[in-house]
Design a protein around this motif. Sequence first.
Motif, short mmCIF file in Angstrom:
data_model
loop_
_atom_site.label_atom_id
_atom_site.label_comp_id
_atom_site.label_asym_id
_atom_site.label_seq_id
_atom_site.Cartn_x
_atom_site.Cartn_y
_atom_site.Cartn_z
N PHE A 99 0.84 -1.20 0.00
CA PHE A 99 0.00 0.00 0.00
C PHE A 99 0.87 1.25 0.00
CE2 PHE A 99 -3.61 -2.50 2.12
CZ PHE A 99 -4.36 -2.57 0.95
N GLN A 100 1.93 1.23 0.82
CA GLN A 100 2.82 2.40 0.88
C GLN A 100 3.53 2.63 -0.45
OE1 GLN A 100 4.56 1.02 4.94
NE2 GLN A 100 5.03 3.20 4.82
N ALA A 101 4.02 1.55 -1.06
CA ALA A 101 4.68 1.69 -2.35
C ALA A 101 3.71 2.25 -3.39
CB ALA A 101 5.22 0.33 -2.81
N THR A 102 2.46 1.83 -3.31
CA THR A 102 1.45 2.35 -4.24
C THR A 102 1.26 3.84 -4.07
OG1 THR A 102 0.28 0.22 -4.16
CG2 THR A 102 -0.95 2.11 -4.98
N GLU A 103 1.23 4.31 -2.82
CA GLU A 103 1.08 5.75 -2.58
C GLU A 103 2.27 6.53 -3.13
OE1 GLU A 103 -1.80 7.19 -1.39
OE2 GLU A 103 -2.38 5.11 -1.74
N VAL A 104 3.47 5.98 -3.00
CA VAL A 104 4.65 6.64 -3.56
C VAL A 104 4.51 6.80 -5.07
CG1 VAL A 104 7.13 6.44 -3.95
CG2 VAL A 104 6.19 5.85 -1.72
N LEU A 105 4.10 5.72 -5.74
CA LEU A 105 3.95 5.78 -7.20
C LEU A 105 2.87 6.77 -7.60
CD1 LEU A 105 4.24 1.96 -8.07
CD2 LEU A 105 6.01 3.73 -8.20
N LYS A 106 1.78 6.81 -6.87
CA LYS A 106 0.70 7.77 -7.18
C LYS A 106 1.19 9.21 -7.05
CE LYS A 106 -3.15 6.62 -4.95
NZ LYS A 106 -3.95 5.98 -3.86
N ILE A 107 2.00 9.47 -6.02
CA ILE A 107 2.53 10.83 -5.83
C ILE A 107 3.44 11.20 -6.99
CG2 ILE A 107 4.03 12.26 -4.40
CD1 ILE A 107 3.01 10.64 -1.97
N ILE A 108 4.35 10.29 -7.36
CA ILE A 108 5.29 10.58 -8.45
C ILE A 108 4.56 10.81 -9.77
CG2 ILE A 108 7.18 9.62 -9.84
CD1 ILE A 108 8.07 8.07 -7.32
N LEU A 109 3.57 9.98 -10.03
CA LEU A 109 2.88 10.02 -11.31
C LEU A 109 1.76 11.06 -11.36
CD1 LEU A 109 2.62 6.15 -11.81
CD2 LEU A 109 4.13 7.72 -13.04
#
Length: 364
Positions: free
Chosen positions: A207-217
């Motif tokens: 879930f945390q990794a997903t949030e990181v990707l959402k922020i970057i993208l």
Amino acid sequence: RCLSTIFRRLMDQRYIRQIQLSEFGESGQQKLAEASVLVVGAGGLGCPILSYLAAAGVGRIGVVDPDTIDLSNLHRQLLYSEGDSGKKKADVARKKLLEINPTIKVESFPIALTTQNYINLMEQYDIIVDGTDDIPTRYLLSDACLLLQKPLVFGALFKFEGQVSVFNYQNGPSYRCLFPDPPKEGDIPNCNEIGVLGVLPGLIGLFQATEVLKIILGLPGVLSGKVLYYNVLTHRQRLFDLNRNENGIDAVLVHGKPLEVKSDNCKTVPVISLTELKNETNILWIDIRESGEQPEINGRGILHKPLSGLKESQLELHPSSMKIFFCQSGLRSQLAVQLAREQGIDHCYSLKEGAVVLKNWLKK
């Protein structure tokens, strides 16, 4: 030019499945390649976070963790293997991540995050991820991200439930908006004390990794102003709103540096190791773990007094015996000794080793 074309084709093959997403595309992959993420903690949460960020192609990843790898880590920290025991997590993680994706840059910092080094470590990265399991570091991360204006991707575990949120994102709430004041040390045990099901940090880390990707993208639905609770037993998922609390945030900003996390943790209490007890016979062992904690230790000379009950009840113990309090790792037992001494009970010690080691020792 020919080499550039070959490299481009290799990149397209590596990331083709995510590039195919209409919301992603080659421009999204380029954003990942240009992004930098610092993950503080390379344990149960950090391993899945790091693995998936590396595989996705985040161009620069930093790993901060002072700890070494232990056999008890392996059921949930899947970046490591038995042969890595005793090695620094940050260094081994760097090696494994480059094996996953040799096209990215990975930096290892086998040190603890402190008030002295947080600026040098954190200011060079775009996004900070909390993969820690201790309260003071979480408050330090939160305050530092406020001061450095960095988004903080948060994850936490408790038995079979995990929490995820994103703090300091686009003027959103911070960790201090959720928990304004630090709890007393010992009130919230970590996984060393209460245990953890190996798959839970894997899920929360994803879930945390997903949030990181959402922020970057720049994708919608970032968990800013929201706290996600997930229970692995029931698969029940709850999403709560979180409002920004200006008081806690302003206190940090006005202070200009991370606020000191004070704790009225145990005063200095006597700690004793099993290696010091070879000739002792008159020992009363006091198990201060809560009901249901494993392994069970029963028999003559074993008294069960959960820590939660010690805080409200008066201890009545034989004055002449050596009283040794124990728990899972030797942390809560120090609090128990402090409580006993405050009640005027002498000859009290906290066992350095935990219950698993004690059970094996008692069998000898």
